[in-house]
Design an enzyme around this catalytic site. Structure first.
Site, mmCIF file in Angstrom:
data_model
loop_
_atom_site.group_PDB
_atom_site.id
_atom_site.type_symbol
_atom_site.label_atom_id
_atom_site.label_comp_id
_atom_site.label_asym_id
_atom_site.label_seq_id
_atom_site.Cartn_x
_atom_site.Cartn_y
_atom_site.Cartn_z
ATOM 1 N N LYS A 156 30.281 15.888 31.971
ATOM 2 C CA LYS A 156 29.800 16.362 31.995
ATOM 3 C C LYS A 156 28.682 16.242 30.803
ATOM 4 O O LYS A 156 28.952 15.270 29.687
ATOM 5 C CB LYS A 156 30.686 17.692 31.338
ATOM 6 C CG LYS A 156 31.146 18.086 32.592
ATOM 7 C CD LYS A 156 32.599 19.705 32.266
ATOM 8 C CE LYS A 156 33.147 20.386 33.083
ATOM 9 N NZ LYS A 156 32.405 20.960 33.833
ATOM 10 N N ARG A 201 39.862 21.379 42.497
ATOM 11 C CA ARG A 201 40.521 21.451 43.658
ATOM 12 C C ARG A 201 41.632 20.760 44.016
ATOM 13 O O ARG A 201 41.998 20.416 45.131
ATOM 14 C CB ARG A 201 39.540 21.677 45.136
ATOM 15 C CG ARG A 201 38.878 20.242 44.640
ATOM 16 C CD ARG A 201 37.083 21.178 45.440
ATOM 17 N NE ARG A 201 35.993 21.612 44.459
ATOM 18 C CZ ARG A 201 34.868 21.471 44.247
ATOM 19 N NH1 ARG A 201 34.200 21.853 46.151
ATOM 20 N NH2 ARG A 201 34.163 23.085 44.004
HETATM 21 N N1 BES Z 1 36.108 23.978 35.316
HETATM 22 C C1 BES Z 1 35.115 23.688 36.461
HETATM 23 C C2 BES Z 1 34.890 25.491 36.183
HETATM 24 C C3 BES Z 1 34.007 25.265 35.249
HETATM 25 C C4 BES Z 1 33.027 25.374 34.530
HETATM 26 C C5 BES Z 1 34.894 27.016 34.517
HETATM 27 C C6 BES Z 1 32.333 26.013 33.959
HETATM 28 C C7 BES Z 1 34.323 27.053 34.021
HETATM 29 C C8 BES Z 1 32.737 27.298 33.238
HETATM 30 C C9 BES Z 1 35.286 22.261 37.186
HETATM 31 O O1 BES Z 1 36.492 21.115 37.390
HETATM 32 C C10 BES Z 1 33.907 22.076 37.342
HETATM 33 O O2 BES Z 1 33.586 20.921 37.161
HETATM 34 N N2 BES Z 1 33.445 22.600 38.814
HETATM 35 C C11 BES Z 1 32.185 21.311 38.494
HETATM 36 C C12 BES Z 1 31.875 21.523 40.885
HETATM 37 C C13 BES Z 1 30.586 20.898 40.841
HETATM 38 C C14 BES Z 1 30.948 19.286 40.305
HETATM 39 C C15 BES Z 1 31.095 21.229 42.491
HETATM 40 C C16 BES Z 1 30.775 23.260 38.679
HETATM 41 O O3 BES Z 1 30.983 23.886 38.626
HETATM 42 O O4 BES Z 1 30.142 22.617 38.370
HETATM 43 MN MN MN Z 2 35.671 19.730 36.454
#
Ligand code: BES
Ligand code: MN
Ligand code: ZN
Length: 504
Positions: free
Chosen positions: A266, A340
């Site tokens: 990230k 997931r």
């Molecule tokens: N923990 C994150 C989701 C999240 C993002 C929660 C912002 C709260 C605030 C999750 O693990 C994630 O990174 N999801 C990705 C999925 C994508 C790679 C398909 C996302 O939401 O960007």
């Molecule tokens: Mn994630």
């Protein structure tokens, strides 16, 4: 704050000696009452200084004819519990700026939203301290320590009051664990918190480590954990409030104690917020805390797959294919879609309990935050009755969610040439494609999924965990238990009725 419930009518409130009296006034207040308090409210309204619109506040000191040192009038508009909750929070905040050590709260009219008022009072008492070396000297320690909710008949309000207190304990525990930074809330420490809960009667806890998880064959969960120096934990909590033969409700909480994204790393800004990525797990701990207090007659299992998602020489790579506990192979195209992966193995593990319903709770997708913001959690339910029950519970508990679709067309993007399923689809409908991935692993029982990415914590000046959706889940479970204890038509219909109730 110590909160109590007592019998107190509005006319008697005028003569009650208390450092502070908070009166909640709804639209349509009948002026002209003869007691000192009614007269005062009437005067305040007539002057225009006070209005009953939600959130309006008027504070007076040494009001004539009143035994209370301070009087706070708070408008609650139409009196809806959601308005009451906000109004009480505002009233407490105003009092906390002063020197009052105790407050008596009462409603000027019927109906009296005791659940909402209690919740707000207990919630106002929580502040995060764990990783501060000493209380902030600039912030005066609030003097406000005791609250009494005064209602005409305490007996009538008792059940709502107890339900709110139990729920609030759970909410506070969930907030505390979600707020703790990742180095103070590791998978091992989360397991310790679960073990602490198991000291309470009715609760048991079992913790699995890396070897157990490998032996079981949880290849998806392991893949996420393998990049971290912190050992994974798989936490199993049990609440036994009913006979052994009663099928349990299973709650599965995403327990990513820190989500860097892994190799699909990230961006740096705001990455600290990913310490909240175990909000689902924290809510499961919170629900068990509430169950210990409220003791409903049902069985509940809590499952928490807990680990960090880190980049490393050993970390899982985009394109790697892993075998899940279900036997399905998964191509990990994006290591940041890790929630997931840990959840799917926990969902398969849940089958062994022959559950009447399984609900997973996860800070799963940024897409859900885009869709629903910070107001409502995303609710995905393959089972119609279970979806309805959770939606209703959310409204009642002031912890609302919103139903999202699960059409099979949304799963198209999860197809791949290299495994049974990919862990990500395209950019569109990201919250839904994540739910479609989970659904493949939740075919053996009535299932629902709550995406709490937007609701588990707040950003901005009041940055911190909310404890959601503990309120929703506790409400759902209590309704189930109440339904089961209602007299049934015939003994033969009992099994069927119980199964229906699980999803009703
Ligand atoms: N923990 C994150 C989701 C999240 C993002 C929660 C912002 C709260 C605030 C999750 O693990 C994630 O990174 N999801 C990705 C999925 C994508 C790679 C398909 C996302 O939401 O960007
Ligand atoms: Mn994630
Ligand atoms: Zn995550």
């Amino acid at each position: 704050m110590d909160v109590e419930l007592g019998a107190l009518r509005l006319d008697a409130a005028a003569t009650r000696r208390t450092p502070a009296l908070m009166v909640l006034v709804a639209d349509g207040f009948q002026t002209g009452g003869s007691d000192a308090l009614s007269a005062w409210i009437g005067k305040a309204l007539a002057s225009g200084d006070f209005k009953t619109e939600a959130g309006r506040l008027m504070t007076s000191f040494g009001a004539p004819g009143l035994a209370a040192e301070r009087l706070v009038l708070v408008g609650i508009g139409d009196g809806h519990p959601a308005r009451v909750r906000k109004a009480v929070a505002a009233g407490v905040a105003a009092l906390r700026a002063g020197a009052a050590s105790a407050v008596t709260v009462c409603f000027a009219q019927q109906p009296q939203a005791v659940y909402a008022a209690t919740l707000a009072l207990v919630e106002a008492a929580y502040s995060y301290q764990t990783t501060k070396s000493r209380p902030d000297p600039k912030k005066k320690v609030p003097a406000l320590k005791n609250a009494l909710i005064g209602v005409p008949s305490a007996a009538v309000a008792r059940a709502d009051f107890e339900r709110a207190l139990g729920t609030a304990q759970g909410v506070a525990l969930a907030r505390e664990w979600a707020n703790r930074p990742a180095n103070h809330a590791t998978p091992t420490l989360l397991a310790g918190a679960a073990r602490q809960l198991a000291k309470r009667p009715g609760i048991d806890c079992q913790v699995l480590g890396p070897k157990d998880v490998a032996k079981l064959g949880m290849g998806a969960f392991q893949a996420v954990a393998q990049g971290s120096a912190e050992e994974l934990r798989f936490i199993v909590l049990r609440y036994s409030g009913a006979g052994k033969s009663a099928a349990p409700v299973v709650l599965v909480g995403k327990g990513i104690t820190f989500d860097t994204g892994g190799i699909s790393i990230k961006p740096a800004p705001d990455m600290d917020q990913m310490k909240f990525d175990m909000g689902g797990a924290a809510s499961v701990l919170g629900v068990f805390r509430a169950l210990a207090d409220l003791k409903p007659a049902l069985n509940v299992i809590g499952l928490i797959p807990a680990c960090e998602n880190m980049p490393d020489g050993r970390a899982v790579k985009p394109g790697d294919v892993v075998s899940s506990l279900s036997g399905q192979t998964i191509e990990i195209l994006n290591t940041d879609a890790e929630g997931r992966l840990v959840l799917c193995d926990a969902l398969t593990y849940a089958e062994r309990f022959k559950p009447r319903a399984v609900i997973d709770i996860a800070t799963l997708t940024g897409a859900c935050v885009v869709a629903l913001g910070e107001v409502r959690s995303g609710l995905f339910a393959a089972d119609e009755a279970l979806g309805q029950a959770l939606q209703t519970a959310g409204e009642r508990a002031l912890d609302p969610c919103w139903r999202m679709p699960l059409d099979d067309e949304y799963a198209e993007g999860l197809k791949t040439n290299f495994a049974d399923v990919a862990n990500v689809a395209g950019r569109f409908g990201g919250a839904i494609t994540a739910a479609k991935f989970l659904q493949r692993f939740a075919k053996a029982y009535p299932w629902a999924h709550l995406d709490i990415a937007g609701t588990a914590w707040k950003q901005g000046a009041n940055k911190g965990a909310t404890g959601r959706p503990v309120g929703l889940l506790v409400e759902y479970l209590l309704a189930l238990a109440a339904d089961a204890s209602a007299p049934k038509a015939g003994a033969k219909a009992k099994g069927r009725a119980a199964r229906r109730a699980a999803s009703a």
